[in-house]
Design an enzyme around this catalytic site. Structure first.
Site, mmCIF file in Angstrom:
data_model
loop_
_atom_site.group_PDB
_atom_site.id
_atom_site.type_symbol
_atom_site.label_atom_id
_atom_site.label_comp_id
_atom_site.label_asym_id
_atom_site.label_seq_id
_atom_site.Cartn_x
_atom_site.Cartn_y
_atom_site.Cartn_z
ATOM 1 C CE LYS A 1 166.507 -0.028 -20.699
ATOM 2 N NZ LYS A 1 165.314 0.608 -21.326
ATOM 3 C CE1 TYR B 1 169.478 -1.379 -22.117
ATOM 4 C CE2 TYR B 1 169.984 -3.348 -20.848
ATOM 5 C CZ TYR B 1 169.119 -2.629 -21.657
ATOM 6 O OH TYR B 1 167.901 -3.171 -22.006
ATOM 7 C CB ALA C 1 173.728 2.635 -14.291
#
Length: 260
Positions: free
Chosen positions: A159, A155, A157
């Site tokens: 974002k 998650y 990575a």
């Protein structure tokens, strides 16, 4: 709200069925925008459009994890509205587990919807936008994308990549009078977070209350964020007042990033 600053403008919002996407749809519609609400949950979209009332709003049930659904979305929207002025990419998915336990299937799911679908929707929309009118793109990042996360590496990575991709959008489409910005909430009281407490408990052993208390204590303003907090920033960024703001990554976190 009497302010109709978005009258005549069409706003495509993914993940509009709940949480931040729903709040953004409600806020922009209240100021005159025509909403194209996209989500994979049809019943949630139907409920949203009922709340929005009149205004020619449209609901499109799409699972953006399916590549063709994301690729064709903007074309489907243009057939119905002939214009897109605003895009809010709020669709997203998150999971919590140690890095060693992240399998390829879950990794792909997170990257497919948080990054690949966002890329496809944003670029197609930017191509379709009229340079004479310009356009606004807001992508949902996360405070998790500003620092690594031991329990949600995929998650975080995804974002982090969203923020970088948004800068590329700003560079690529600035000459079309299109702005692109990333909004980064911290922990926000949404249905997605409600659904994640079981994963967090399994990973940390902490109760829902202990987790919530911990986040609150780390937030200088002393509370979790709300979808409305994030929608307020989105509304500003897609307004004329923000016409000279592009390529930025902006936290909306009550100061959480100062302490976490």
């Amino acid at each position: 709200m009497s302010n109709q600053r978005f009258a005549g403008r069409v706003a495509l919002i993914t993940g509009a069925g709940s949480g931040i996407g729903e709040a953004a749809a409600m806020r922009l519609a209240s100021e005159g925008a025509r909403i194209i609400a996209v989500d994979r949950n049809e019943s949630k979209l139907t409920k949203l459009l009922s709340s929005l009332g009149g205004g020619g709003h449209i609901q499109l049930t799409r699972d953006l994890r399916v590549e063709e659904n994301a690729k064709s979305l903007v074309a489907d929207c243009m057939k119905q509205t002939q214009r897109i002025d605003i895009v809010v990419n709020a669709a997203g998915v998150c999971h919590f587990r140690p890095m060693k336990d992240i399998d390829v299937e879950e990794w792909d799911e997170v990257l497919e919807i948080n990054l690949r679908a966002l890329f496809q929707v944003a670029t197609a929309a930017a191509e379709a936008m009229d340079p004479a009118r310009g356009g606004r793109i807001v992508n949902l990042g996360s405070n998790a994308g500003r620092k690594g996360r031991a329990l949600s590496a995929h998650y975080a990575a995804s974002k982090a990549a969203v923020a970088n991709l948004t800068e590329s959008l700003a560079l690529s489409y600035g000459k079309k009078n299109i702005t692109a910005n990333t909004v980064c909430p911290a922990v926000t009281d949404t249905p997605m977070w409600e659904g994640l407490f079981s994963e967090l408990h399994a990973a940390t052993g902490k109760s829902r209350q202990d987790l919530t208390d911990g986040w609150t204590k780390l937030t200088p303003l002393g509370r979790l964020g709300t979808p409305t907090d994030v929608a307020n920033l989105i509304a500003f960024l897609v307004s004329n007042e923000a016409s000279f703001i592009t390529g930025q990554t902006i936290n909306v976190c009550g100061g959480f990033m100062l302490t976490c």
